[in-house]
Write a protein that holds these residues in place. Structure first.
Motif, PDB file in Angstrom:
ATOM      1  N   ASN A 157     -39.835 -29.707 -18.131  1.00  0.00           N
ATOM      2  CA  ASN A 157     -40.404 -28.216 -17.733  1.00  0.00           C
ATOM      3  C   ASN A 157     -40.222 -28.052 -16.465  1.00  0.00           C
ATOM      4  O   ASN A 157     -40.830 -26.958 -16.026  1.00  0.00           O
ATOM      5  N   CYS A 158     -39.618 -28.694 -15.472  1.00  0.00           N
ATOM      6  CA  CYS A 158     -39.264 -28.296 -14.214  1.00  0.00           C
ATOM      7  C   CYS A 158     -38.252 -26.886 -14.063  1.00  0.00           C
ATOM      8  O   CYS A 158     -37.567 -26.743 -15.060  1.00  0.00           O
ATOM      9  N   LYS A 161     -34.588 -28.058 -14.793  1.00  0.00           N
ATOM     10  CA  LYS A 161     -34.304 -28.804 -16.097  1.00  0.00           C
ATOM     11  C   LYS A 161     -32.710 -28.665 -16.746  1.00  0.00           C
ATOM     12  O   LYS A 161     -32.073 -30.044 -16.609  1.00  0.00           O
TER      13      LYS A 161
END
Length: 313
Positions: A157-158, A161
């Motif tokens: 969830n960065c 990604k």
């Protein structure tokens, strides 16, 4: 509105340095005030043009796009001598060497790019490929392991990604013996000025919305497109400062002023950082310089003056 011609005038405002870069980028010779053929009141020591690493970087990108790899490397080497910690200049120096068929020379600049910008994912991918070309499989696997650590920390969830997943897959393919179709950053960032401008403008919009992490991603792309440009560096400092990363912010402000010592936005924002850190004397030094540069006053000087007054009242 093009970064190479006239950056968006929110903050920081373009300095005289950037105006000179505009003329250089357009192929027009800049004439120093008071000069131009005798009778000028400004001495040569004062009117000599300042070296412009952003313009040198642009010439390197142009040569790289034309597959003039030796010429490109020459330009990027010059930039790294002035802006020693600019990761993008080291990165494209390595790309120039590698595309010119010299993996051995490509290694060190790519290592420096990764050292100075651990989040420059494309440079890590290309460094792993260079290691494989040099039969340094342990080093290549170490790069892959580091990328996988970032992937695990991302936890799906960065902000980057998709880019991270793609880079890991490419490195794994390269280590498995597959030849990749590209080496270097996104071609559109290097061949289309408008693409870099769009990333820069996007970053400003995100900063105005308080989305600083996302802004830094766009600014990273703008940095690849334009190199050590003082406006890009200043906003990288601003976004990091708003995230509480004062040391990183200071490093970006220092790099911006190293490229353009009279950059109004960098002087103001660095002064504000000094206020936040309690260095009022340092902030006043920046204000004094802004007052010198803004003979009739300017927003940057008044903003910093307000910061100092609020802190000392």
């Amino acid at each position: 509105m093009s970064v190479a011609r006239n950056l968006i005038r929110t903050k920081p405002v373009l300095s005289a340095f950037a105006a000179t870069a505009v003329l250089l980028a357009s192929g027009t010779t800049a004439i120093a005030a008071g000069g131009g053929g005798g009778g000028g009141s400004v001495s040569p020591s004062q009117s000599a043009p300042r070296y412009d690493p952003a313009e040198e970087y642009r010439q390197g990108v142009e040569a790289l796009n034309q597959e003039q790899f030796e010429t490109a490397a020459k330009h990027f080497r010059r930039v790294t001598k002035v802006s020693k910690r600019d990761p993008n200049s080291h990165y494209l120096l390595g790309v120039s060497y590698m595309r010119g068929g010299d993996a051995k020379k490509a290694r060190k600049p790519l290592e420096k790019a990764v050292k100075y910008a651990p989040d420059l994912l494309a440079a890590q991918r290309d460094l792993a490929i260079v290691y494989m070309s040099l039969e340094r499989s342990d080093d290549a696997n170490a790069v892959l392991a580091g990328l996988k650590q970032k992937q695990a920390a991302c936890a799906g969830n960065c902000q980057e990604k998709a880019s991270l997943d793609a880079i890991v897959a490419e490195v794994e393919s390269a280590l498995g013996g597959k030849q990749l179709s590209r080496f270097g950053p996104s071609e559109t960032l290097l061949t289309k000025v408008a693409e870099g401008d769009a990333r820069y403008g996007q970053a400003i919009g995100l900063i105005n919305e308080g989305k600083y992490e996302l802004a830094l991603i766009s600014l990273k792309d703008a940095g690849i497109a334009f190199g050590p440009h003082p406006d890009v560096l200043t906003y990288q400092g601003f976004a990091n400062r708003k995230l509480g990363r004062f040391d990183k912010a200071e490093a970006y402000y220092q790099r911006a002023l190293g490229v353009a010592p009279d950059h109004l936005g960098a002087l103001e924002y660095y002064g504000e950082l000094k206020v936040e850190r309690g260095d009022i004397d340092g902030a006043r030094s920046h204000l004094a310089r802004l007052d010198e540069l803004c003979a009739f006053g300017c927003h940057e000087a008044e903003e910093l003056r307000s910061w100092i007054a609020n802190r000392t009242s």
